[in-house]
Design a protein around this motif. Structure first.
Motif, mmCIF file in Angstrom:
data_model
loop_
_atom_site.group_PDB
_atom_site.id
_atom_site.type_symbol
_atom_site.label_atom_id
_atom_site.label_comp_id
_atom_site.label_asym_id
_atom_site.label_seq_id
_atom_site.Cartn_x
_atom_site.Cartn_y
_atom_site.Cartn_z
ATOM 1 N N GLY A 256 0.799 -1.227 0.000
ATOM 2 C CA GLY A 256 0.000 0.000 0.000
ATOM 3 C C GLY A 256 0.820 1.259 0.000
ATOM 4 N N GLY A 257 2.019 1.187 -0.596
ATOM 5 C CA GLY A 257 2.844 2.382 -0.717
ATOM 6 C C GLY A 257 2.268 3.363 -1.712
ATOM 7 N N CYS A 258 2.778 4.578 -1.696
ATOM 8 C CA CYS A 258 2.227 5.628 -2.550
ATOM 9 C C CYS A 258 2.328 5.262 -4.031
ATOM 10 C CB CYS A 258 2.930 6.950 -2.264
ATOM 11 S SG CYS A 258 2.740 7.482 -0.532
ATOM 12 N N ASP A 259 3.481 4.718 -4.459
ATOM 13 C CA ASP A 259 3.613 4.286 -5.853
ATOM 14 C C ASP A 259 2.716 3.092 -6.139
ATOM 15 O OD1 ASP A 259 5.437 6.278 -6.414
ATOM 16 O OD2 ASP A 259 7.196 5.011 -6.112
ATOM 17 N N SER A 319 -13.561 -2.894 1.420
ATOM 18 C CA SER A 319 -12.336 -2.265 0.918
ATOM 19 C C SER A 319 -12.503 -0.755 0.903
ATOM 20 C CB SER A 319 -12.014 -2.766 -0.497
ATOM 21 O OG SER A 319 -13.004 -2.343 -1.432
ATOM 22 N N LYS A 320 -11.381 -0.051 0.785
ATOM 23 C CA LYS A 320 -11.383 1.398 0.636
ATOM 24 C C LYS A 320 -10.877 1.741 -0.758
ATOM 25 C CE LYS A 320 -12.582 1.890 4.947
ATOM 26 N NZ LYS A 320 -13.973 2.306 5.300
ATOM 27 N N ASP A 321 -11.288 2.928 -1.240
ATOM 28 C CA ASP A 321 -10.897 3.303 -2.596
ATOM 29 C C ASP A 321 -9.490 3.896 -2.614
ATOM 30 O OD1 ASP A 321 -11.120 5.970 -1.729
ATOM 31 O OD2 ASP A 321 -13.128 6.212 -2.581
ATOM 32 N N THR A 322 -9.013 4.211 -3.815
ATOM 33 C CA THR A 322 -7.629 4.674 -3.956
ATOM 34 C C THR A 322 -7.425 6.088 -3.415
ATOM 35 O OG1 THR A 322 -8.108 5.343 -6.248
ATOM 36 C CG2 THR A 322 -7.124 3.166 -5.910
ATOM 37 N N LYS A 323 -8.499 6.859 -3.276
ATOM 38 C CA LYS A 323 -8.337 8.177 -2.653
ATOM 39 C C LYS A 323 -7.947 7.998 -1.192
ATOM 40 C CE LYS A 323 -10.553 12.606 -1.657
ATOM 41 N NZ LYS A 323 -9.981 12.622 -0.292
ATOM 42 N N VAL A 324 -8.639 7.099 -0.510
ATOM 43 C CA VAL A 324 -8.285 6.800 0.878
ATOM 44 C C VAL A 324 -6.871 6.233 0.936
ATOM 45 C CG1 VAL A 324 -8.798 5.338 2.876
ATOM 46 C CG2 VAL A 324 -10.663 6.436 1.609
ATOM 47 N N GLY A 325 -6.559 5.334 -0.006
ATOM 48 C CA GLY A 325 -5.227 4.747 -0.050
ATOM 49 C C GLY A 325 -4.142 5.783 -0.252
ATOM 50 N N THR A 326 -4.423 6.765 -1.091
ATOM 51 C CA THR A 326 -3.452 7.840 -1.337
ATOM 52 C C THR A 326 -3.287 8.722 -0.107
ATOM 53 O OG1 THR A 326 -3.995 7.861 -3.698
ATOM 54 C CG2 THR A 326 -2.917 9.825 -2.800
#
Length: 333
Positions: A256-259, A319-326
């Motif tokens: 779950g790193g930024c890249d 799950s969470k979306d990529t905005k949350v992940g970012t």
């Protein structure tokens, strides 16, 4: 020799009481597997920020590559010589590092494992880490739901033999997918019939690409790929893209790193289990400062959390979306 007068002595005593000698700053060491993996770059960032905030001195070191135990042992010895009273380490070799850890502890150094446990885990004073088995289960459950009953031919791009984190993530993924994995002993990797290729990536992009290329040569019908981390996933995607198979193969991963989250957003990785190395490191430094000032050691395992991040939600899977992940990638503040 001229003796100070009583008045002068009292004045000196008063000044000493008003301005007591400042205690030496706590010295804390951080030893990661490598210096280049973004996961460990973020870990060092978290440790540096916490050390600065708490008035501690941070020493850092790493192996040359993942698996370089000798490099980690040398870093530990150098840190002890430099006065470190707490050492935080992500062990490259879970067993081979133990004699060096014991020597450090005999000298009064508290040793805390971050992200990766030793084997046995009790060799360190404490462990701050993700539940890596759970991280594997989460992406396995997602892959199972997303494949919607379609027959699978799986490739696993693992770490390297005998590493507990590699085994935990691999076996957790298989368990989450509903495949037999809990009969694997110690740090062995389970291999049900659906796994048509297993290869070691060492968590490296270039080695991950080579591993995927080799797997495709063995079985060109692979349609699901598990990877130990996102650099290996990026390598796998490159291999799939070169062979024209990237549109028909699902990749799931861990970190779950930024890249990595960018690759989820771009559709290169379907889902990943996000960890928080900055949090692990910050907690480790805080525990080290507390030990230096109070003599109190931490103990046992502290779960630093994991979140499933996916670009496309699947029914029945949290799950969470990529905005949350970012926003959360690797615990950034």
């Amino acid at each position: 020799m001229i003796k100070p007068t009583l008045a002068a002595a009292l004045t000196l005593a008063a000044l000493a009481a008003q301005f007591p000698a400042q205690a030496a700053e706590p010295v804390i060491g951080l030893i990661t597997k490598t210096e280049t993996n973004p996961f460990f770059v973020k870990m060092k960032e978290g440790a540096s920020a916490e050390a600065k905030a708490k008035g501690a001195k941070l020493l850092s070191g790493a192996g040359k590559t993942d698996g370089d135990n000798a490099g980690q042992v040398a870093a530990m010895e150098n840190m002890i010589a430099a006065g470190a009273k707490t050492i935080l380490i992500t062990p490259s070799d879970a067993k081979a590092i133990i004699p060096a850890i014991k020597k450090a502890q005999e000298k009064g150094v508290m040793v805390i494992a971050l992200d990766s446990p030793t084997d046995p885990q009790s060799a360190t004073d404490a462990l701050f880490a993700t539940d890596n088995y759970k991280a594997g289960v989460l992406i396995g459950e997602y892959a199972k739901a997303a494949m919607a009953g379609k027959p699978v031919k799986i490739a696993t791009l693992d770490l390297f033999p005998g590493h507990p984190v590699g085994a935990q993530r691999h076996n957790g993924f298989l368990q989450g997918f509903g495949l037999k994995s809990n009969d694997a002993k110690n740090n062995e990797l389970a291999r049900p019939a659906e796994v048509v290729c297993m290869a070691d990536s060492f968590g490296d992009r270039a080695k991950g690409q080579t591993a995927m290329e080799n797997c495709l040569q063995k079985n060109p019908d692979i349609n699901l790929v598990y990877t130990i981390n996102e650099p290996a996933a990026a390598g796998a995607f490159n291999a799939l893209q070169k062979s024209g198979k990237d549109k028909n193969v699902m990749i799931v991963s861990v970190d779950g790193g930024c890249d990595g989250i960018k690759d989820v957003t771009a559709g290169k990785i379907a889902a990943t289990s996000q960890q928080y190395p900055l949090k692990m490191a910050a907690m480790g430094v805080a525990a080290g400062v507390d030990y230096a000032t109070t003599g109190k050691k931490v103990s046992g395992y502290t779960d630093t959390g994991v979140t499933l991040i996916a670009a496309k939600p699947v029914a029945g899977i949290d799950s969470k979306d990529t905005k949350v992940g970012t926003d959360l990638c690797w615990g950034k503040k």
